[in-house]
Design an enzyme around this catalytic site. Sequence first.
Site, PDB file in Angstrom:
ATOM      1  N   HIS A 216      19.807   2.796  -3.544  1.00 28.36           N
ATOM      2  CA  HIS A 216      19.792   4.054  -4.296  1.00 28.36           C
ATOM      3  C   HIS A 216      19.358   3.853  -5.746  1.00 28.36           C
ATOM      4  O   HIS A 216      19.736   2.919  -6.400  1.00 28.36           O
ATOM      5  CB  HIS A 216      21.123   4.792  -4.244  1.00 28.36           C
ATOM      6  N   ASN A 217      18.521   4.781  -6.197  1.00 21.92           N
ATOM      7  CA  ASN A 217      18.064   4.836  -7.588  1.00 21.92           C
ATOM      8  C   ASN A 217      17.154   3.689  -8.004  1.00 21.92           C
ATOM      9  O   ASN A 217      16.891   3.491  -9.187  1.00 21.92           O
ATOM     10  CB  ASN A 217      19.257   4.943  -8.552  1.00 21.92           C
TER      11      ASN A 217
END
Lengths: 319, 319, 319
Positions: A216-217
């Site tokens: 994520h991210n």
Amino acid sequence: MPFSAAEIAKIIGGEVVGDPATILTGFAPADRAQAGDLTFAENENYFGRAEQSAASAVIVEGSFTSTKKVLIRVSNARIAFAKVLAIFFPEPTFTPGIHPSAVVPATANVDPTAHIGPLGANSQLGEEVNLFPNVTIYARTEIGNRVRIHSGSVIGADGFGYVQDVGMHRKIPQIGNVIIREDVEIGANVTVDRGALGPTIIGKGSKIDNLVQIAHNVVLGEHCLIVSQAGIAGSTKLGSYVVLGGQVGLAGHLKIGNRVQVAAQSGVMHDIPDSQKWIWTPAQPDRQAKRQMIAMQQLPDLLRRVRALEKKLGEEPPK
Amino acid sequence: MPFSAAEIAKIIGGEVVGDPATILTGFAPADRAQAGDLTFAENENYFGRAEQSAASAVIVEGSFTSTKKVLIRVSNARIAFAKVLAIFFPEPTFTPGIHPSAVVPATANVDPTAHIGPLGANSQLGEEVNLFPNVTIYARTEIGNRVRIHSGSVIGADGFGYVQDVGMHRKIPQIGNVIIREDVEIGANVTVDRGALGPTIIGKGSKIDNLVQIAHNVVLGEHCLIVSQAGIAGSTKLGSYVVLGGQVGLAGHLKIGNRVQVAAQSGVMHDIPDSQKWIWTPAQPDRQAKRQMIAMQQLPDLLRRVRALEKKLGEEPPK
Amino acid sequence: MPFSAAEIAKIIGGEVVGDPATILTGFAPADRAQAGDLTFAENENYFGRAEQSAASAVIVEGSFTSTKKVLIRVSNARIAFAKVLAIFFPEPTFTPGIHPSAVVPATANVDPTAHIGPLGANSQLGEEVNLFPNVTIYARTEIGNRVRIHSGSVIGADGFGYVQDVGMHRKIPQIGNVIIREDVEIGANVTVDRGALGPTIIGKGSKIDNLVQIAHNVVLGEHCLIVSQAGIAGSTKLGSYVVLGGQVGLAGHLKIGNRVQVAAQSGVMHDIPDSQKWIWTPAQPDRQAKRQMIAMQQLPDLLRRVRALEKKLGEEPPK
């Protein structure tokens, strides 16, 4: 679904400081909060920003007070944060096949077994996109023109985010998304998780081989090559023209410069400046690591040589 | 499907010692065998247990004799074992979608593309289970309440078990299952193999990231965190609150204590006691490994220093 | 779909030397080219072969001239090659489920969710093949008798092949296929890419565990065992009875002998002769590597011992 501050406080086990009837209509980080929003401050620094923001209420931990905002005071702000996300961002559901909200252009070649959740607001699947069988696209993913995604890949599943809460791992709802820019190719059985807050981004023209993990991210720059079975941990940012060899691992929250090359199986635990070549676990600049590799080959012999010197000088053998 | 001892002997290439008409109705390890069962003894120790058991017949290798049991004598007991499992445990077949025998509560959110084989006897899918698109659940898997399994994950496929038989790898039928306790989350494209005999178990509250491999008969304790692309080989047991970093590998048949932490990319080849942190390949306690890592940085220079000492003492340079 | 040399030259940005009306009906490597074919020569060596071949025209880079062949002269032959493959080999499309051209014998157990593209000419799915749910078989794959492929595996996706073209990675169309010989078992979520040109081959009786990556044009011999999460890069050839431990990585274009064993997590960068055991990253023969591993444990102490010797001999401490 609006909630009163009192209702929120009850759900997350906190106490309202200010008007409990304050109506809260959403949740946002301080820098994007609008009137009616609840926000969240883990420490003094964030609290200062929250007070300056347009938010109507702030979840705080500890003894902050405010003359400007309604506070919801809790014993652990991260746990409260996880709970409140789940309230304001209920999970989008899959419908079989392609979600009716997904705008799929006639030039896209979407296999009927590919699953596409509701796409992001104001976005659509790009032109000439190819989704092969058994691809899964979670909700709100944005896919640019001429993207190809091979079978078995999963785009936009939950990031791996938990906060410890009295002996169990409480899930932090993952409310971001995945953005895949144009001309990206993604191999088979790849996983690209959606952001916790905000997006995971695969830059224009980047190519990802089979069985790669993108957490994520993560942000990939343009024209990167990520070879099979490499893994990139959460929030790490890569520049453009980065090449990761097979089975490379990058730790989380790193900054990898442009045109960096990391050799196969290396484990990177530090930022890497532009144009460097790194290798080994823990990864180091390649010249430095190679000198150590060569020296290591001589190490058994070195032990013998040092013992010979010790003998000559009348030293006791080591225990 | 009952078989006579003679029929079994014929199929597995053995010889009956005792009544060839003895009827055999099942196969079980000695400690769970009942009257009518065939069991299996690779060595003296197991043969002792087999003789004490309720089994009606025993597959043996070599010169054992028994006054209590019918024996089926073979030249290689492991090969015979593989053959006999295939006879008594024919492979369950998949039916498209959800098998009619699967009890799925109304609160479960099972994507229509998820495949669920026949679930275990007396078991059902738990309440509030979420199976995302393209998940595959093989037969007899047991799934607890509030379990989430992301797209592309495969639960209960065959473990990797073969026995060498005249130059080929003969499959050992994998007749165990997978048990996933409550509040487990499993990421995308994870593989959890079913047990060879008995279950593979994922303990309550454990969280597994994308692309992780859990081999047959692994047992995870409660509230473990297994980060992306880690792999756990067969029969390894983890305590509770264990954390495995990304791309970690654990060898088979290990015992990993409670609250153990293993750093990313480490390769573990030994048991680890409670609460230790291990790192590197081969993995070692972290303080010990870090001293070696730091020393290795000095190794090229050390070679130079030792050569300087040798020179001073009139030693020849090493070849 | 025949093209004139002039049409091809226009598409790939080249210049025809010879008759621009020459009709070209296909593309092939020099040693398999027939009359009407276009072929390709990157250097003098290949150009010699192209001139001797039956091909009607040759893509060349630089100043070659020919009295025998029509030439299409370009500034970068590899980029032109990538472009021309895309012209002559348009991508086969998937149809939902099993492609009508696939011949599936009654004894095969193909899950209805498995996707099977058009199978190779003169080939069919073997007898007693088992394809579990959510398997994807790309076009022209050949599958022998008694092959089992577990859920989520993807056979025949594009290999990871690009050529740099003015700052972007231009795709080299992957026009080979995958051949899986009899008695192979492939675990869950495995990826086997099809060849760039020619086949990727999995030899008879080989067994592949979960989450393994087999790149384009790899050749596995017979009865190999490839443990979970191992990865084999492009064009590497393995002999028979090779065993790769879990998470092993093999670089591309290697030759691995018969009965070679590579320990878990090793990273192999060199050819390995028959019957050797290799270990570690970079991988070495096991005895040699183990001596280094043991010596490394003594390294922190060795630093201390060398400093003691230096002191005794009046040396300055190292900076």
